[in-house]
Design an enzyme around this catalytic site. Sequence first.
Site: not given
Ligand code: TNX
Length: 474
Positions: A285
């Site tokens: 992300e």
């Molecule tokens: C996505 S999964 C994220 C996290 C959040 C999560 C909540 C991922 C690699 N990144 O930053 O905590 O969703 O479900």
Amino acid sequence: MGPAVIPQPVSLAPGAGAFVVRASSAVSVAPATPETRRIAASLAAMLGSRTGPAGSPVALELGGPARLGDEGYELTVASRTVGLVARRPAGLFHGVQTLRQLLPVSGPRRIPAVHIRDRPRFAWRGAMLDVARHFRSVRDVKRFVDLMALYKLNRLHLHLSDDQGWRIAVPSWPRLATHGGSTAVGGGKGGYYTRAQYADIVRYAAARYITVVPEIDMPGHVHAALSSYPELACDGKPSPLYTGIDVGFSSLCIGKPVTYDFVSDVVGELARLTPGPWIHIGGDEAMATKPADYVRFIGRVRAIVESAGKRMIGWEEVGRAKLDPTTVVQHWNLDPAKSALSARAVQQGAKVVMSPAGHTYLDMKYDASTVVGLQWAGTTSVRDAYEWDPVRQVPGVAAKDVLGVEAPLWGETVRSIRDAEYLAFPRLIGIAEIGWSPARGRSWAEYRLRLGAQASLLDALGVAFYRSPEVPWR
Ligand code: TNX
């Protein structure tokens, strides 16, 4: 139904009668080393007996056929003897966990006669704790480790940093912990592990044959670090700590030399404290990092991890960068375009740990009425967490590419350890079975009965598990 062991062993043949556990049921081990003695002593404690010489009724032995591998074991329970054989101490340890499940929690102490041959399907069977969004004490982490061990999980991934908190002391960058670790989601008091505390967790896990995989998330999810050291941000401006739950808004400054001093120091410190071969660098992300910068950054970080003598693991987005065959990517996204990144990583020789959000994300609500948890990947029932196969998730990621499975417990909504247990149990038990047991013959209809039989053990251990109506608890 035969004895209800989870994960289901490769082969289990019930015998006649039972071994009756007495105070005189001494446990021997050969060869006796400090490590094998420790395993024998833990079994003796469980049985309420003691360790004893060769010829004792309960005999542990290193040996057996090569096909048992590094973690497999063979267990024979008869009316007068219990024999446990494994090639390596880890296998003896896993065999002891099986015995723990075979021993009734209450009533007559009889272990049903059985012959079990067992070894794991996958080498990587993990759980992740997000100690960044809400901090977890060393004590709570150890308790979680104990429960992982009971179901033969062998990787503890610690998500040690995020926008809301930095949870490990780094001596050359002290404010990361003292400032960056001082709060949490919702503005609570936060916390961080000293080096000694982190080492304590690593040792405790290792004694249970669980390897700690530390994660420092970058180049995104770094607000706590930027607030601690504004020079790491491109604008260099001081900023207050963040206690909300948005994602994707922070980035290290890819063009500044200080960024790589920071990464080298942090990775170097983690590498020194971590005996296991992997350092997780996050990489998910990174919406606030330009795509070309991202690719450049991950390349440099990979070189830093490798020169620290470790293997890089990253979330599937690192598939956008140049990888090598030592890299591991962690697949998570539901979005097919993103899943393609795991396939791209595999084309570069990388291996994949499967954490598909719709099956393994322990922070998803069980159903719409679950009080804690999120719902962005939908709701995940106990059945949803169980009914899937790691080698059929992503086109282009085949059996030979899959190292194993991992269930992440993201922490935005998880304030207490009881909330953590409620979300993790019983779904994590199903993930453990997916990681260990052969796919052939596995069915929800059969599994739910064995899971129901775990209730007395979970209750005896005081686990705040979710009594899902899908399962016939007894
Ligand atoms: C996505 S999964 C994220 C996290 C959040 C999560 C909540 C991922 C690699 N990144 O930053 O905590 O969703 O479900």
